[in-house]
Design a protein around this motif. Structure first.
Motif, PDB file in Angstrom:
ATOM      1  N   LYS A 259       0.831  -1.202   0.000  1.00 50.70           N
ATOM      2  CA  LYS A 259       0.000   0.000   0.000  1.00 50.70           C
ATOM      3  C   LYS A 259       0.865   1.250   0.000  1.00 50.70           C
ATOM      4  N   SER A 260       1.973   1.218   0.743  1.00 51.99           N
ATOM      5  CA  SER A 260       2.868   2.365   0.780  1.00 51.99           C
ATOM      6  C   SER A 260       3.458   2.665  -0.592  1.00 51.99           C
ATOM      7  N   LEU A 261       3.754   1.580  -1.347  1.00 50.22           N
ATOM      8  CA  LEU A 261       4.371   1.754  -2.661  1.00 50.22           C
ATOM      9  C   LEU A 261       3.369   2.088  -3.753  1.00 50.22           C
ATOM     10  N   PHE A 262       2.209   1.416  -3.727  1.00 50.59           N
ATOM     11  CA  PHE A 262       1.294   1.507  -4.863  1.00 50.59           C
ATOM     12  C   PHE A 262      -0.083   2.060  -4.505  1.00 50.59           C
ATOM     13  N   GLY A 263      -0.221   2.597  -3.304  1.00 50.38           N
ATOM     14  CA  GLY A 263      -1.528   3.098  -2.891  1.00 50.38           C
ATOM     15  C   GLY A 263      -2.079   4.175  -3.805  1.00 50.38           C
ATOM     16  N   SER A 264      -1.202   5.040  -4.327  1.00 51.73           N
ATOM     17  CA  SER A 264      -1.675   6.121  -5.194  1.00 51.73           C
ATOM     18  C   SER A 264      -2.167   5.609  -6.544  1.00 51.73           C
ATOM     19  N   ALA A 265      -1.781   4.393  -6.911  1.00 55.42           N
ATOM     20  CA  ALA A 265      -2.187   3.843  -8.208  1.00 55.42           C
ATOM     21  C   ALA A 265      -3.467   3.023  -8.118  1.00 55.42           C
ATOM     22  N   PHE A 266      -3.876   2.653  -6.904  1.00 55.83           N
ATOM     23  CA  PHE A 266      -5.073   1.825  -6.723  1.00 55.83           C
ATOM     24  C   PHE A 266      -6.017   2.538  -5.770  1.00 55.83           C
ATOM     25  N   HIS A 267      -6.757   3.487  -6.324  1.00 58.86           N
ATOM     26  CA  HIS A 267      -7.620   4.331  -5.516  1.00 58.86           C
ATOM     27  C   HIS A 267      -8.832   3.548  -4.990  1.00 58.86           C
ATOM     28  N   GLY A 268      -9.145   3.768  -3.713  1.00 58.93           N
ATOM     29  CA  GLY A 268     -10.376   3.231  -3.136  1.00 58.93           C
ATOM     30  C   GLY A 268     -10.278   1.853  -2.536  1.00 58.93           C
ATOM     31  N   VAL A 269      -9.157   1.175  -2.675  1.00 59.29           N
ATOM     32  CA  VAL A 269      -9.038  -0.187  -2.143  1.00 59.29           C
ATOM     33  C   VAL A 269      -9.064  -0.141  -0.615  1.00 59.29           C
ATOM     34  N   SER A 270      -9.890  -1.008  -0.006  1.00 59.34           N
ATOM     35  CA  SER A 270     -10.024  -1.042   1.446  1.00 59.34           C
ATOM     36  C   SER A 270      -8.785  -1.664   2.091  1.00 59.34           C
ATOM     37  N   GLU A 271      -8.693  -1.515   3.407  1.00 61.29           N
ATOM     38  CA  GLU A 271      -7.575  -2.116   4.146  1.00 61.29           C
ATOM     39  C   GLU A 271      -7.582  -3.634   3.992  1.00 61.29           C
ATOM     40  N   ARG A 272      -8.774  -4.229   3.988  1.00 66.26           N
ATOM     41  CA  ARG A 272      -8.879  -5.674   3.800  1.00 66.26           C
ATOM     42  C   ARG A 272      -8.365  -6.073   2.425  1.00 66.26           C
ATOM     43  N   GLY A 273      -8.670  -5.265   1.421  1.00 66.80           N
ATOM     44  CA  GLY A 273      -8.190  -5.548   0.076  1.00 66.80           C
ATOM     45  C   GLY A 273      -6.677  -5.508  -0.005  1.00 66.80           C
ATOM     46  N   TRP A 274      -6.070  -4.499   0.616  1.00 67.57           N
ATOM     47  CA  TRP A 274      -4.614  -4.406   0.613  1.00 67.57           C
ATOM     48  C   TRP A 274      -3.982  -5.571   1.373  1.00 67.57           C
TER      49      TRP A 274
ATOM     50  N   GLN B 197      -5.603 -10.507  -9.933  1.00 63.65           N
ATOM     51  CA  GLN B 197      -5.971  -9.849  -8.677  1.00 63.65           C
ATOM     52  C   GLN B 197      -7.023  -8.756  -8.867  1.00 63.65           C
ATOM     53  N   MET B 198      -7.275  -8.373 -10.104  1.00 67.67           N
ATOM     54  CA  MET B 198      -8.190  -7.261 -10.338  1.00 67.67           C
ATOM     55  C   MET B 198      -9.614  -7.512  -9.826  1.00 67.67           C
ATOM     56  N   PRO B 199     -10.211  -8.703 -10.051  1.00 65.08           N
ATOM     57  CA  PRO B 199     -11.571  -8.914  -9.517  1.00 65.08           C
ATOM     58  C   PRO B 199     -11.640  -8.750  -8.004  1.00 65.08           C
ATOM     59  N   MET B 200     -10.648  -9.272  -7.286  1.00 60.35           N
ATOM     60  CA  MET B 200     -10.642  -9.126  -5.832  1.00 60.35           C
ATOM     61  C   MET B 200     -10.515  -7.665  -5.436  1.00 60.35           C
ATOM     62  N   LEU B 201      -9.633  -6.933  -6.110  1.00 57.47           N
ATOM     63  CA  LEU B 201      -9.461  -5.521  -5.784  1.00 57.47           C
ATOM     64  C   LEU B 201     -10.730  -4.721  -6.068  1.00 57.47           C
ATOM     65  N   MET B 202     -11.421  -5.061  -7.133  1.00 63.86           N
ATOM     66  CA  MET B 202     -12.668  -4.355  -7.451  1.00 63.86           C
ATOM     67  C   MET B 202     -13.748  -4.662  -6.420  1.00 63.86           C
ATOM     68  N   ARG B 203     -13.741  -5.888  -5.898  1.00 62.83           N
ATOM     69  CA  ARG B 203     -14.705  -6.208  -4.833  1.00 62.83           C
ATOM     70  C   ARG B 203     -14.404  -5.435  -3.557  1.00 62.83           C
TER      71      ARG B 203
ATOM     72  N   LEU C 267     -11.590   2.185 -10.997  1.00 63.22           N
ATOM     73  CA  LEU C 267     -10.838   2.210 -12.242  1.00 63.22           C
ATOM     74  C   LEU C 267     -10.856   3.587 -12.882  1.00 63.22           C
ATOM     75  N   GLU C 268     -11.884   4.380 -12.587  1.00 63.37           N
ATOM     76  CA  GLU C 268     -11.970   5.741 -13.112  1.00 63.37           C
ATOM     77  C   GLU C 268     -11.975   6.689 -11.933  1.00 63.37           C
ATOM     78  N   ASP C 269     -10.856   7.402 -11.759  1.00 65.44           N
ATOM     79  CA  ASP C 269     -10.754   8.300 -10.613  1.00 65.44           C
ATOM     80  C   ASP C 269     -11.099   9.743 -10.963  1.00 65.44           C
ATOM     81  N   LYS C 270     -11.385   9.981 -12.213  1.00 65.51           N
ATOM     82  CA  LYS C 270     -11.740  11.340 -12.604  1.00 65.51           C
ATOM     83  C   LYS C 270     -13.259  11.493 -12.583  1.00 65.51           C
TER      84      LYS C 270
END
Length: 203
Positions: free
Chosen positions: A115-130, A179-185, A190-193
């Motif tokens: 999360k520290s390395l890639f948190g800015s690239a995966f917006h909205g992922v919960s702590e459980r997801g990380w 890992q994308m389906p799990m992260l989306m759950r 995927l769209e941060d704008k």
């Protein structure tokens, strides 16, 4: 006065691919014409060139690139000095074991390094997801470390080289994609704008 420091430039697109995979391709192409020792030397030179290329474009070299380059220098140097290809073959195993150990250690300490390395690239992922993602990558690194050990010990250098350049890369890409389906759950956006608001009726 507010801090107007510009954000750090990041490699994207083909420059990032060139830095990440260029040295491996150089190693593979060199091995196809010469031997593992010449290929190892070419790999070391290409890694240094990739670092210089990254610095020229962004004026910085990522920590992961430094880490990989140091191991390439150490194990590649031992390979050439002792004329023993074991060192360059075992390098991926060492890297993957270190990655896995760092991730497991972070989980044990309650720190999520992914999360520290890639948190800015995966917006909205919960702590459980990380947490799930970190567990999965830590286990994945153990698996590919074991695979690398089995392949270089049981098969020829040709087969190991193909695994390192193509099989390893493909496995990592497919695993990341899986890992994308799990992260989306768990909240990945995927769209941060935000969509522009429609203008209301004039009053």
């Amino acid at each position: 006065m507010t801090d107007q420091t510009p954000p750090r430039r990041q490699l994207e697109g083909w420059p990032k691919l060139a830095v990440d995979f260029g040295p491996l391709l150089v190693m593979f192409a060199t091995y196809a014409r010469f031997d593992i020792f010449v290929a190892t030397a070419a790999f070391m030179v290409a890694t240094a060139a990739a670092m210089a290329f990254s610095w020229a474009l962004t004026r910085r070299i990522p920590a992961m690139t430094w880490f990989s380059a140091i191991l390439v220098g150490v194990f590649g140097g031992l390979t050439l000095w002792l004329k023993d290809e074991t060192f360059i073959k075992v390098k991926p195993t060492i890297i993957y074991l270190i990655f896995s150990a760092v991730l497991f250690f972070g989980l044990y300490r309650g720190n999520n390094y992914l999360k520290s390395l890639f948190g800015s690239a995966f917006h909205g992922v919960s702590e459980r997801g990380w947490q799930l993602l970190t567990w999965r990558w830590a286990i994945f690194f153990l698996v590919v470390a074991a695979m690398n050990e089995a392949i270089w010990r049981l098969f020829s250098t040709d087969i190991w080289m193909h695994f390192k350049v193509w099989g390893d890369t493909l496995l990592t890409f497919l695993f990341a994609l899986a890992q994308m389906p799990m992260l989306m759950r768990h909240g990945l956006k995927l769209e941060d704008k935000a969509k522009p608001e429609k203008p209301g009726p004039e009053m």
